[in-house]
Enzyme design. Sequence first.
Site, PDB file in Angstrom:
ATOM      1  N   THR A   8       0.844  -1.202   0.000  1.00  0.00           N
ATOM      2  CA  THR A   8       0.000   0.000   0.000  1.00  0.00           C
ATOM      3  C   THR A   8       0.868   1.235   0.000  1.00  0.00           C
ATOM      4  O   THR A   8       2.014   1.206   0.460  1.00  0.00           O
ATOM      5  CB  THR A   8      -0.921   0.046   1.247  1.00  0.00           C
ATOM      6  OG1 THR A   8      -1.821   1.152   1.125  1.00  0.00           O
ATOM      7  CG2 THR A   8      -0.150   0.185   2.530  1.00  0.00           C
ATOM      8  N   ASN A  10      -0.771   3.955   1.228  1.00  0.00           N
ATOM      9  CA  ASN A  10      -1.604   4.736   2.145  1.00  0.00           C
ATOM     10  C   ASN A  10      -0.961   4.679   3.538  1.00  0.00           C
ATOM     11  O   ASN A  10      -0.999   3.653   4.209  1.00  0.00           O
ATOM     12  CB  ASN A  10      -3.019   4.123   2.166  1.00  0.00           C
ATOM     13  CG  ASN A  10      -3.962   4.863   3.096  1.00  0.00           C
ATOM     14  OD1 ASN A  10      -3.534   5.538   4.022  1.00  0.00           O
ATOM     15  ND2 ASN A  10      -5.251   4.716   2.839  1.00  0.00           N
ATOM     16  N   LYS A  13      -3.016   3.277   6.457  1.00  0.00           N
ATOM     17  CA  LYS A  13      -3.127   1.815   6.552  1.00  0.00           C
ATOM     18  C   LYS A  13      -1.849   1.234   7.168  1.00  0.00           C
ATOM     19  O   LYS A  13      -1.895   0.354   8.019  1.00  0.00           O
ATOM     20  CB  LYS A  13      -3.320   1.202   5.157  1.00  0.00           C
ATOM     21  CG  LYS A  13      -4.717   1.365   4.599  1.00  0.00           C
ATOM     22  CD  LYS A  13      -4.823   0.569   3.310  1.00  0.00           C
ATOM     23  CE  LYS A  13      -6.194   0.687   2.678  1.00  0.00           C
ATOM     24  NZ  LYS A  13      -6.294  -0.084   1.430  1.00  0.00           N
ATOM     25  N   ASP A  70      -7.440  -4.933   0.982  1.00  0.00           N
ATOM     26  CA  ASP A  70      -8.410  -4.238   0.153  1.00  0.00           C
ATOM     27  C   ASP A  70      -9.632  -4.015   1.020  1.00  0.00           C
ATOM     28  O   ASP A  70     -10.123  -4.940   1.683  1.00  0.00           O
ATOM     29  CB  ASP A  70      -8.771  -5.013  -1.116  1.00  0.00           C
ATOM     30  CG  ASP A  70      -9.360  -4.063  -2.152  1.00  0.00           C
ATOM     31  OD1 ASP A  70      -8.648  -3.116  -2.560  1.00  0.00           O
ATOM     32  OD2 ASP A  70     -10.531  -4.224  -2.542  1.00  0.00           O
ATOM     33  N   TYR A 158     -13.546   7.743   4.402  1.00  0.00           N
ATOM     34  CA  TYR A 158     -14.914   8.073   4.795  1.00  0.00           C
ATOM     35  C   TYR A 158     -15.087   8.143   6.316  1.00  0.00           C
ATOM     36  O   TYR A 158     -16.218   8.169   6.807  1.00  0.00           O
ATOM     37  CB  TYR A 158     -15.876   7.017   4.223  1.00  0.00           C
ATOM     38  CG  TYR A 158     -15.812   6.906   2.713  1.00  0.00           C
ATOM     39  CD1 TYR A 158     -16.574   7.735   1.903  1.00  0.00           C
ATOM     40  CD2 TYR A 158     -14.980   5.974   2.088  1.00  0.00           C
ATOM     41  CE1 TYR A 158     -16.511   7.639   0.517  1.00  0.00           C
ATOM     42  CE2 TYR A 158     -14.909   5.866   0.716  1.00  0.00           C
ATOM     43  CZ  TYR A 158     -15.677   6.704  -0.066  1.00  0.00           C
ATOM     44  OH  TYR A 158     -15.610   6.616  -1.438  1.00  0.00           O
ATOM     45  N   ASP A 159     -13.977   8.150   7.065  1.00  0.00           N
ATOM     46  CA  ASP A 159     -14.048   8.110   8.534  1.00  0.00           C
ATOM     47  C   ASP A 159     -15.004   9.145   9.130  1.00  0.00           C
ATOM     48  O   ASP A 159     -15.756   8.839  10.061  1.00  0.00           O
ATOM     49  CB  ASP A 159     -12.648   8.333   9.145  1.00  0.00           C
ATOM     50  CG  ASP A 159     -11.855   7.034   9.249  1.00  0.00           C
ATOM     51  OD1 ASP A 159     -12.450   5.957   9.063  1.00  0.00           O
ATOM     52  OD2 ASP A 159     -10.645   7.112   9.530  1.00  0.00           O
ATOM     53  N   LYS A 179     -10.328   3.282  17.415  1.00  0.00           N
ATOM     54  CA  LYS A 179     -10.717   2.809  16.078  1.00  0.00           C
ATOM     55  C   LYS A 179     -10.158   1.403  15.841  1.00  0.00           C
ATOM     56  O   LYS A 179     -10.859   0.524  15.346  1.00  0.00           O
ATOM     57  CB  LYS A 179     -10.233   3.780  14.982  1.00  0.00           C
ATOM     58  CG  LYS A 179     -10.631   3.321  13.592  1.00  0.00           C
ATOM     59  CD  LYS A 179     -10.126   4.210  12.458  1.00  0.00           C
ATOM     60  CE  LYS A 179     -10.360   3.528  11.114  1.00  0.00           C
ATOM     61  NZ  LYS A 179      -9.769   4.197   9.971  1.00  0.00           N
ATOM     62  N   ARG A 185     -10.341  -3.272   9.703  1.00  0.00           N
ATOM     63  CA  ARG A 185      -8.926  -3.620   9.533  1.00  0.00           C
ATOM     64  C   ARG A 185      -8.367  -4.209  10.819  1.00  0.00           C
ATOM     65  O   ARG A 185      -7.592  -5.155  10.795  1.00  0.00           O
ATOM     66  CB  ARG A 185      -8.126  -2.378   9.099  1.00  0.00           C
ATOM     67  CG  ARG A 185      -6.768  -2.711   8.482  1.00  0.00           C
ATOM     68  CD  ARG A 185      -6.154  -1.541   7.732  1.00  0.00           C
ATOM     69  NE  ARG A 185      -7.033  -1.087   6.672  1.00  0.00           N
ATOM     70  CZ  ARG A 185      -7.822  -0.013   6.739  1.00  0.00           C
ATOM     71  NH1 ARG A 185      -7.808   0.742   7.804  1.00  0.00           N
ATOM     72  NH2 ARG A 185      -8.623   0.310   5.753  1.00  0.00           N
TER      73      ARG A 185
HETATM   74  P1  IMP Z   1      -8.061   0.367  -1.255  1.00  0.00           P
HETATM   75  O1  IMP Z   1      -6.820   1.117  -0.853  1.00  0.00           O
HETATM   76  O2  IMP Z   1      -8.159   0.072  -2.706  1.00  0.00           O
HETATM   77  O3  IMP Z   1      -8.291  -0.823  -0.379  1.00  0.00           O
HETATM   78  O4  IMP Z   1      -9.269   1.377  -0.980  1.00  0.00           O
HETATM   79  C1  IMP Z   1      -9.732   1.560   0.283  1.00  0.00           C
HETATM   80  C2  IMP Z   1     -10.658   2.785   0.314  1.00  0.00           C
HETATM   81  O5  IMP Z   1     -11.771   2.477   1.141  1.00  0.00           O
HETATM   82  C3  IMP Z   1      -9.969   3.982   0.959  1.00  0.00           C
HETATM   83  O6  IMP Z   1      -9.388   4.827   0.005  1.00  0.00           O
HETATM   84  C4  IMP Z   1     -11.110   4.661   1.680  1.00  0.00           C
HETATM   85  O7  IMP Z   1     -11.822   5.466   0.790  1.00  0.00           O
HETATM   86  C5  IMP Z   1     -11.993   3.492   2.086  1.00  0.00           C
HETATM   87  N1  IMP Z   1     -11.590   2.977   3.410  1.00  0.00           N
HETATM   88  C6  IMP Z   1     -11.042   1.760   3.692  1.00  0.00           C
HETATM   89  N2  IMP Z   1     -10.783   1.653   5.011  1.00  0.00           N
HETATM   90  C7  IMP Z   1     -11.165   2.810   5.553  1.00  0.00           C
HETATM   91  C8  IMP Z   1     -11.120   3.306   6.886  1.00  0.00           C
HETATM   92  O8  IMP Z   1     -10.657   2.656   7.845  1.00  0.00           O
HETATM   93  N3  IMP Z   1     -11.610   4.546   7.054  1.00  0.00           N
HETATM   94  C9  IMP Z   1     -12.114   5.301   6.055  1.00  0.00           C
HETATM   95  N4  IMP Z   1     -12.152   4.919   4.796  1.00  0.00           N
HETATM   96  C10 IMP Z   1     -11.683   3.669   4.546  1.00  0.00           C
END
Ligand code: IMP
Length: 202
Positions: A8, A10, A13, A70, A158-159, A179, A185
Amino acid sequence: MSRLFLATSNPHKTHEVTTLLGSPWQVEDMLSHPGITLPEETGTTFEENAIIKAKGGSAALPGVLVMADDSGLEVDALDGQPGVYSARYAGENATDAENRLLLKERLRHIGRNPAQYFPARFYCCLALVRDGQLLHVATGTVEGWVSMIQRGKGGFGYDSMFYPEGFKKSFAELSQAEKNTLSHRGQAIEMMKSWLDRNPQP
Ligand code: IMP
């Protein structure tokens, strides 16, 4: 220390996974390996996409344990949207703010009351791979509501629109520790951690 690559870019994460896995794990991610690119998320389920990402990361890092997450938000009144498209709801390179704005617009179309709460859940699937071989899959879900009313400054995605069941605060108003104890997660990582404990040298 055991090395684990989280597929990732992010940092939120990575922070959650690092905290939840604990000290025996040295977690690296794509920000510390900028040369690694992941395949397109062409799956139609969270599991398919987690496996695609984990196998993509594994192709670049032979011998290394690679985990991918994911995750996304499912809103019942929107037939499960944004679902696997959560990160790119408002377009391929959409920001979190743009995705939230689109979700608010969609909710406004179905709800007359701006203070209405809509049943929703966050879902997370984790895939663990080494040398292209799928070792384990773990999942987690947290039920709650989404609202057009955003509260709190913490978190990501979207937290600020998600209110977990049994809590009067949004995910963005909870501390990271709070959280982690109830999040999708957090639960998936707990399951993965217990599998790793039972399989010390996967
Ligand atoms: P991924 O990185 O393709 O798995 O996309 C996950 C997306 O889902 C993120 O960009 C957020 O928009 C949303 N998401 C997943 N987990 C969370 C969370 O813990 N809080 C808020 N949004 C989340």
